[in-house]
Design a protein around this motif. Structure first.
Motif, mmCIF file in Angstrom:
data_model
loop_
_atom_site.group_PDB
_atom_site.id
_atom_site.type_symbol
_atom_site.label_atom_id
_atom_site.label_comp_id
_atom_site.label_asym_id
_atom_site.label_seq_id
_atom_site.Cartn_x
_atom_site.Cartn_y
_atom_site.Cartn_z
ATOM 1 N N ASN A 46 1.256 -1.446 0.230
ATOM 2 C CA ASN A 46 -0.358 -0.180 0.257
ATOM 3 C C ASN A 46 0.387 1.122 -0.179
ATOM 4 O O ASN A 46 0.550 1.834 -1.231
ATOM 5 C CB ASN A 46 -0.991 0.240 1.254
ATOM 6 N N PRO A 47 1.964 1.362 0.731
ATOM 7 C CA PRO A 47 2.614 2.285 0.415
ATOM 8 C C PRO A 47 3.134 2.954 -0.533
ATOM 9 O O PRO A 47 3.688 3.644 -0.556
ATOM 10 C CB PRO A 47 3.404 2.177 2.396
ATOM 11 N N VAL A 48 3.917 2.102 -1.119
ATOM 12 C CA VAL A 48 4.721 2.198 -2.535
ATOM 13 C C VAL A 48 3.631 2.396 -3.580
ATOM 14 O O VAL A 48 3.538 3.397 -4.224
ATOM 15 C CB VAL A 48 4.776 0.694 -3.124
ATOM 16 N N GLU A 49 2.606 1.249 -3.405
ATOM 17 C CA GLU A 49 1.650 2.627 -4.612
ATOM 18 C C GLU A 49 1.023 3.634 -4.702
ATOM 19 O O GLU A 49 0.774 3.394 -5.206
ATOM 20 C CB GLU A 49 -0.044 1.157 -4.213
ATOM 21 N N ALA A 50 1.101 3.939 -2.980
ATOM 22 C CA ALA A 50 0.775 5.389 -2.903
ATOM 23 C C ALA A 50 2.045 6.423 -2.871
ATOM 24 O O ALA A 50 1.517 7.869 -2.914
ATOM 25 C CB ALA A 50 0.335 5.643 -1.380
ATOM 26 N N GLY A 51 2.780 5.542 -3.664
ATOM 27 C CA GLY A 51 4.045 6.687 -3.650
ATOM 28 C C GLY A 51 4.856 7.848 -2.927
ATOM 29 O O GLY A 51 6.129 8.079 -2.942
ATOM 30 N N LEU A 52 4.720 6.638 -1.472
ATOM 31 C CA LEU A 52 5.625 6.954 -0.208
ATOM 32 C C LEU A 52 7.325 6.309 -0.398
ATOM 33 O O LEU A 52 7.551 6.781 0.455
ATOM 34 C CB LEU A 52 4.597 6.994 0.943
ATOM 35 N N VAL A 53 6.897 5.502 -0.041
ATOM 36 C CA VAL A 53 8.492 4.899 -0.782
ATOM 37 C C VAL A 53 8.227 3.627 -1.724
ATOM 38 O O VAL A 53 7.721 3.459 -2.681
ATOM 39 C CB VAL A 53 8.157 3.869 0.581
ATOM 40 N N PHE A 54 9.552 3.289 -2.378
ATOM 41 C CA PHE A 54 10.506 2.802 -3.511
ATOM 42 C C PHE A 54 9.974 1.084 -3.043
ATOM 43 O O PHE A 54 9.338 0.688 -3.894
ATOM 44 C CB PHE A 54 11.167 3.645 -4.154
ATOM 45 N N ARG A 55 10.105 0.795 -2.059
ATOM 46 C CA ARG A 55 10.294 -0.710 -2.037
ATOM 47 C C ARG A 55 9.635 -0.374 -0.182
ATOM 48 O O ARG A 55 9.280 0.129 0.620
ATOM 49 C CB ARG A 55 11.797 -1.328 -0.420
ATOM 50 N N ALA A 56 8.840 -1.676 0.522
ATOM 51 C CA ALA A 56 7.438 -1.321 1.151
ATOM 52 C C ALA A 56 8.359 -1.690 2.865
ATOM 53 O O ALA A 56 8.190 -1.110 4.053
ATOM 54 C CB ALA A 56 7.125 -3.504 1.538
ATOM 55 N N GLU A 57 9.810 -2.085 2.643
ATOM 56 C CA GLU A 57 10.881 -2.423 4.109
ATOM 57 C C GLU A 57 11.164 -0.817 4.476
ATOM 58 O O GLU A 57 11.559 -0.696 5.131
ATOM 59 C CB GLU A 57 11.570 -3.027 3.550
ATOM 60 N N ASP A 58 11.285 -0.402 3.301
ATOM 61 C CA ASP A 58 11.582 1.831 3.438
ATOM 62 C C ASP A 58 10.405 2.195 4.299
ATOM 63 O O ASP A 58 10.695 3.619 4.989
ATOM 64 C CB ASP A 58 11.255 2.118 1.647
ATOM 65 N N TYR A 59 9.062 1.757 4.340
ATOM 66 C CA TYR A 59 8.013 2.365 4.279
ATOM 67 C C TYR A 59 8.616 2.487 6.304
ATOM 68 O O TYR A 59 8.070 1.158 6.825
ATOM 69 C CB TYR A 59 6.378 1.829 4.665
ATOM 70 N N ARG A 60 8.490 3.481 6.895
ATOM 71 C CA ARG A 60 8.481 3.571 8.506
ATOM 72 C C ARG A 60 7.614 2.991 9.120
ATOM 73 O O ARG A 60 8.261 1.693 10.416
ATOM 74 C CB ARG A 60 8.249 4.967 9.144
ATOM 75 N N TYR A 61 6.126 2.472 9.540
ATOM 76 C CA TYR A 61 4.964 1.785 10.148
ATOM 77 C C TYR A 61 4.715 0.979 9.609
ATOM 78 O O TYR A 61 3.940 -0.111 10.349
ATOM 79 C CB TYR A 61 3.958 3.216 10.550
ATOM 80 N N SER A 62 5.617 -0.010 8.871
ATOM 81 C CA SER A 62 5.020 -0.858 8.011
ATOM 82 C C SER A 62 6.099 -1.906 8.832
ATOM 83 O O SER A 62 7.403 -2.026 9.617
ATOM 84 C CB SER A 62 5.790 -1.180 6.497
ATOM 85 N N SER A 63 5.389 -2.975 8.768
ATOM 86 C CA SER A 63 6.125 -4.390 9.120
ATOM 87 C C SER A 63 6.391 -5.663 8.067
ATOM 88 O O SER A 63 7.360 -6.308 8.558
ATOM 89 C CB SER A 63 5.554 -5.734 10.016
ATOM 90 N N ALA A 64 6.815 -5.032 6.678
ATOM 91 C CA ALA A 64 7.239 -5.110 5.790
ATOM 92 C C ALA A 64 9.053 -5.903 6.437
ATOM 93 O O ALA A 64 9.409 -6.228 5.997
ATOM 94 C CB ALA A 64 7.066 -4.771 4.341
ATOM 95 N N ILE A 65 9.566 -4.360 6.841
ATOM 96 C CA ILE A 65 10.828 -4.910 7.294
ATOM 97 C C ILE A 65 10.957 -6.171 8.352
ATOM 98 O O ILE A 65 12.427 -6.485 8.248
ATOM 99 C CB ILE A 65 11.892 -3.270 7.823
ATOM 100 N N ASP A 66 10.132 -6.338 8.931
ATOM 101 C CA ASP A 66 10.335 -7.167 10.181
ATOM 102 C C ASP A 66 10.307 -9.113 9.144
ATOM 103 O O ASP A 66 10.718 -10.059 9.514
ATOM 104 C CB ASP A 66 9.720 -7.610 11.064
ATOM 105 N N TYR A 67 9.729 -9.017 8.425
ATOM 106 C CA TYR A 67 9.829 -10.184 7.123
ATOM 107 C C TYR A 67 11.024 -9.931 6.063
ATOM 108 O O TYR A 67 11.473 -11.051 5.312
ATOM 109 C CB TYR A 67 8.730 -10.161 6.068
ATOM 110 N N CYS A 68 11.717 -9.322 6.624
ATOM 111 C CA CYS A 68 13.166 -9.186 5.393
ATOM 112 C C CYS A 68 14.188 -9.392 6.762
ATOM 113 O O CYS A 68 15.510 -8.824 6.376
ATOM 114 C CB CYS A 68 13.211 -7.731 4.779
#
Length: 85
Positions: A46-68
């Motif tokens: 969602n943050p990537v599609e909204a143009g907030l970040v290029f990679r999901a794990e770069d969005y500060r409030y996402s758990s995507a980084i925990d999956y990496c």
């Protein structure tokens, strides 16, 4: 906010007083690993599609980084575990 919840509750006949949750959501049964990953990826993108970040794990409030295998903002994030097949 209480007045807003009361106003929303008055619009619906099956609500006694306050309405907090939406009644038009579409729950999806997570019945397979494929569906689970699809929904996790949807939320993370969602943050990537909204143009907030290029990679999901770069969005500060996402758990995507925990999956990496990295550490996100919050402690004790439980990465969703897949069903044993």
């Amino acid at each position: 906010m209480i007045s807003f919840f009361l106003k929303e509750g008055l619009k619906t006949s099956n609500v006694a007083q306050y309405q907090f949750w939406r009644h038009d959501n579409k729950p999806i049964e997570l019945w397979s690993n494929k569906v689970i990953w699809q929904k996790i990826n949807y939320v993370h993108q969602n943050p990537v599609e909204a143009g907030l970040v290029f990679r999901a794990e770069d969005y500060r409030y996402s758990s995507a980084i925990d999956y990496c295998d990295e550490k996100g903002l919050l402690d004790h994030i439980v990465v969703f575990r897949m069903f044993d097949l």
